[in-house]
Motif scaffolding. Structure first.
Motif, PDB file in Angstrom:
ATOM      1  N   SER A   1    -121.691  22.971  49.536  1.00  0.00           N
ATOM      2  CA  SER A   1    -122.121  21.749  48.847  1.00  0.00           C
ATOM      3  C   SER A   1    -121.085  21.269  47.837  1.00  0.00           C
ATOM      4  N   ARG A   2    -120.073  22.090  47.554  1.00  0.00           N
ATOM      5  CA  ARG A   2    -119.037  21.722  46.585  1.00  0.00           C
ATOM      6  C   ARG A   2    -117.654  21.994  47.193  1.00  0.00           C
ATOM      7  N   PRO A   3    -117.296  21.248  48.220  1.00  0.00           N
ATOM      8  CA  PRO A   3    -116.004  21.490  48.875  1.00  0.00           C
ATOM      9  C   PRO A   3    -114.825  21.145  47.955  1.00  0.00           C
ATOM     10  N   ARG A   4    -113.708  21.719  48.262  1.00  0.00           N
ATOM     11  CA  ARG A   4    -112.504  21.496  47.469  1.00  0.00           C
ATOM     12  C   ARG A   4    -111.904  20.127  47.801  1.00  0.00           C
ATOM     13  N   ILE A   5    -111.675  19.319  46.793  1.00  0.00           N
ATOM     14  CA  ILE A   5    -111.046  18.010  46.961  1.00  0.00           C
ATOM     15  C   ILE A   5    -109.600  18.131  46.484  1.00  0.00           C
ATOM     16  N   VAL A   6    -108.670  17.913  47.380  1.00  0.00           N
ATOM     17  CA  VAL A   6    -107.257  18.155  47.101  1.00  0.00           C
ATOM     18  C   VAL A   6    -106.500  16.842  47.027  1.00  0.00           C
ATOM     19  N   ILE A   7    -105.739  16.681  45.968  1.00  0.00           N
ATOM     20  CA  ILE A   7    -104.813  15.551  45.866  1.00  0.00           C
ATOM     21  C   ILE A   7    -103.465  16.040  46.392  1.00  0.00           C
ATOM     22  N   GLU A   8    -102.942  15.339  47.399  1.00  0.00           N
ATOM     23  CA  GLU A   8    -101.727  15.790  48.066  1.00  0.00           C
ATOM     24  C   GLU A   8    -100.504  15.000  47.603  1.00  0.00           C
ATOM     25  N   ALA A   9     -99.357  15.668  47.724  1.00  0.00           N
ATOM     26  CA  ALA A   9     -98.062  15.037  47.449  1.00  0.00           C
ATOM     27  C   ALA A   9     -97.046  15.627  48.416  1.00  0.00           C
ATOM     28  N   PRO A  10     -95.973  14.892  48.699  1.00  0.00           N
ATOM     29  CA  PRO A  10     -94.973  15.400  49.657  1.00  0.00           C
ATOM     30  C   PRO A  10     -94.159  16.544  49.059  1.00  0.00           C
ATOM     31  N   LEU A  11     -93.677  17.426  49.952  1.00  0.00           N
ATOM     32  CA  LEU A  11     -92.820  18.527  49.505  1.00  0.00           C
ATOM     33  C   LEU A  11     -91.432  18.027  49.120  1.00  0.00           C
ATOM     34  N   GLY A  12     -91.036  16.895  49.659  1.00  0.00           N
ATOM     35  CA  GLY A  12     -89.719  16.343  49.347  1.00  0.00           C
ATOM     36  C   GLY A  12     -89.681  14.867  49.670  1.00  0.00           C
ATOM     37  N   GLU A  13     -88.516  14.257  49.456  1.00  0.00           N
ATOM     38  CA  GLU A  13     -88.392  12.816  49.677  1.00  0.00           C
ATOM     39  C   GLU A  13     -88.521  12.438  51.144  1.00  0.00           C
ATOM     40  N   SER A  14     -88.372  13.416  52.037  1.00  0.00           N
ATOM     41  CA  SER A  14     -88.465  13.110  53.468  1.00  0.00           C
ATOM     42  C   SER A  14     -89.895  12.837  53.905  1.00  0.00           C
ATOM     43  N   LEU A  15     -90.856  13.165  53.064  1.00  0.00           N
ATOM     44  CA  LEU A  15     -92.278  12.982  53.383  1.00  0.00           C
ATOM     45  C   LEU A  15     -92.696  13.767  54.636  1.00  0.00           C
ATOM     46  N   ALA A  16     -91.972  14.851  54.936  1.00  0.00           N
ATOM     47  CA  ALA A  16     -92.235  15.599  56.167  1.00  0.00           C
ATOM     48  C   ALA A  16     -93.539  16.373  56.093  1.00  0.00           C
ATOM     49  N   ASP A  17     -93.917  16.811  54.898  1.00  0.00           N
ATOM     50  CA  ASP A  17     -95.106  17.642  54.788  1.00  0.00           C
ATOM     51  C   ASP A  17     -95.793  17.357  53.466  1.00  0.00           C
TER      52      ASP A  17
END
Length: 604
Positions: A455-471
């Motif tokens: 009932s309380r799932p984890r909400i994650v704010i994401e950001a890229p690992l680098g400028e390539s935006l690969a991951d």
């Protein structure tokens, strides 16, 4: 991907065996019977006789634990095992009387006898076996085995440990030679403490002597034999013959000294044993209704423990079992027991492991074991009358000695204090309130914990690992480059399926993240962690899209699995945001939003 033909063989124990088809699906024994070789017979016979040597005293001991005559335990070792052999998909499982089930049967008999004083304990046991058989059959036929998955490992560990303590305490009166009425844990301990001075010294000597020999066999004899030049089969035979020798010595001592007459040592007495009788359980609706909760608890434990043992042993030889067919086999075995003077039966790990270690090749070994128990009991019945109940009590205590798994408890506590608390709650519930209350409290606590987490799932704010935006990764946990992402774009991930129990929480958390960032104009929802989303979850997404549209924000979806995409389409959500806002990867979504031409107006 090339699809495997239904006729392709499975490799088990180095032997190719065809997948179950035709008769083998209805009667699994047809498979191994069709492959049976003469070379299998000596190994199956030897394994059967070794298991019988362990089963014969256990059957009488567990009947004593269940507050039933010794012959009831012997009958429970016969017809149920023979029926199970033909319907089980496991090749090494030994079915018959087991300690935990016997304790539950004793509780049920005590309660039912108090409600109907004139009712025979054997009649109660027959009804219980019939109800357990029916419940297990339903479990297998309707493929409801998944329901018992709600009994978690911490609950099962706490329950078995507490049950082992109860079993040990319940047998103290037999080890001490005291007459004490059956009661709860605290009442029994208090009564024994108050009357311990009245213990029968000869009973105590016999009981503790046998218990000491059995413990020594487990702790030292097996280890010592492993250092000798004896083969594995010889070591297994000797270590399993030793308990029989200890019981025989106790029986001989009683007979030689006539201790049952001269010293008041309680013995098994005359065993009226013959071929299993034909019995019909009483049809009493009130009795059936009162026994149903216990029958449900017993059926659940029989299935969970039985399938776990079968999977463990089958995995050692790269074989497979069918849990639903195991439930059917266990159900038919208990039905057979209810018609042949027995009581509910389950799977014994010690006997199953003995069959495996002694080289059993097919389930025929368990059939030979049942027949050997019958012949042995008939041949030894004159001598068995001198078997002291204290020796049987020692057999019980020795058998449940390893069920108090302190190592597993410590591991659970180290893993999660919440699950450790559930384990402790189950253990204390069983000890203080009884078996059924304890397992119910544990199961409900486990389900409650699951509902709390989901009932309380984890909400994650994401950001890229680098400028390539690969991951894209968790912006707080991982070393991401938040500067590579414009403040106008918010990438959010829900790390769990969305269902009615958590939609409100998910909606509030995402709205809070959006409200905390005035610069955000684009929200990318990374759906990679979501496999299922129900109607309430879809409605929540629709409300969120409408809210962001009114707030001049735009929503895109990325990395959604095919079933989730189909649900989004069928609910009109893809149409609402636009097909162009559905991306295979988060990288593609962000790159599209960074291009002026790829950023159309807000959704309506």
């Amino acid at each position: 991907m090339q699809q495997q033909s239904s006729a392709s063989p499975d490799t088990t124990d180095g032997i190719e065996t065809p997948q179950r088809t035709g008769l083998a699906r209805l009667l699994p024994s047809a498979e191994w019977l069709s492959e049976y070789r003469v070379s299998h017979l000596p190994k199956d016979l030897l394994a059967g006789f070794l298991v019988a040597g362990l089963l014969l005293p256990q059957a009488m001991a567990y009947a004593l634990l269940a507050e039933l005559p010794p012959q009831t335990g012997l009958y429970a070792a016969l017809a149920p095992a023979l029926i199970f052999v033909f319907f089980s998909t496991s090749r090494f499982v030994s079915v018959g009387p087991v300690a935990l089930i016997s304790l539950l049967v004793a509780d049920a008999i005590a309660v039912a006898s108090s409600e109907a004083p004139g009712l025979d304990s054997g009649a109660i046991a027959l009804v219980l076996a019939l109800e357990v058989g029916i419940l297990l059959l339903l479990l297998g036929v309707l493929r409801l085995g998944f329901l018992v998955n709600f009994v978690s490992d911490p609950v099962l560990t706490g329950f078995t440990s507490a049950a082992a303590i109860l079993i040990g305490v319940s047998q103290l009166k037999n080890l001490l030679g005291l007459e004490i009425e059956r009661g709860g844990f605290l009442a029994t301990v208090t009564s024994i403490g108050a009357r311990i001075a009245e213990s029968n010294p000869w009973t105590l000597i016999l009981g503790l002597g046998v218990l000491g020999l059995l413990v020594a066999n487990k702790l030292w004899l097996e280890r010592w034999l492993s250092k000798t030049d004896l083969g594995r089969l010889a070591r297994v035979s000797l270590t399993n013959a030793f308990p029989l020798a200890a019981l025989a010595a106790a029986t001989a001592a009683v007979w030689w000294g006539r201790l049952d007459r001269t010293a008041g040592v309680q013995v098994v007495g005359d065993i009226r044993l013959g071929l299993p009788p034909l019995t019909l359980p009483a049809f009493d609706p009130a009795l059936w209704q009162s026994l149903l909760p216990t029958a449900l608890a017993i059926a659940t434990l029989i299935f969970v423990i039985g399938v776990g043992i079968a999977k463990t042993l089958a995995g050692r030889r790269r074989q497979r079992i069918d849990p639903d067919k195991e439930a059917i086999a266990l159900g038919l075995g208990n039905l057979a027991g209810s018609l042949t003077g027995a009581y509910p039966v389950g799977v014994s790990f010690s006997r199953s492991a003995l069959a495996f270690d002694s080289g059993a090749r097919t389930p025929a070994a368990m059939g030979f074991s049942a027949l050997a128990v019958l012949l042995g009991a008939l041949a030894l019945s004159p001598a068995l009358r001198f078997l002291p109940t204290a020796a049987l009590a020692a057999q019980i205590v020795s058998a449940v000695f390893g069920l108090v798994d302190l190592r597993a408890m410590a591991k659970i506590w180290r893993s999660s204090w919440v699950e450790g608390a559930i384990l402790t709650l189950t253990l204390l519930g069983v000890l203080l309130a009884g078996l059924q209350v304890g397992i119910a409290v544990g199961a409900l606590s486990g389900i409650g914990l699951y509902l709390w987490h989901t009932s309380r799932p984890r909400i994650v704010i994401e950001a890229p690992l680098g400028e390539s935006l690969a991951d894209f990764r968790d912006a707080e946990r991982d070393a991401t480059d938040e500067a590579a992402l414009p403040e106008s774009i918010l990438v959010v991930r829900v790390d769990q399926d969305i269902y009615f129990g958590n939609t409100s929480y998910v909606e509030q958390q995402i709205l809070r993240e959006v409200a905390d960032r005035d610069e955000v104009t684009h929200v990318v929802m990374d759906l990679k962690s979501i496999s299922q989303i129900d109607f309430s979850g879809l409605e929540m997404l629709k409300r969120f899209i409408e809210y962001t549209g009114n707030a001049n924000l735009r929503v895109s979806f990325s990395e959604a699995k095919r079933p989730v995409v189909e649900r989004l389409r069928s609910h009109g959500i893809v149409e609402l945001v636009g097909e162009h806002r559905l991306f295979l990867t988060t990288r593609e979504a962000v790159q599209a939003l960074l291009e002026p031409s790829g950023d159309p107006g807000p959704q309506s």
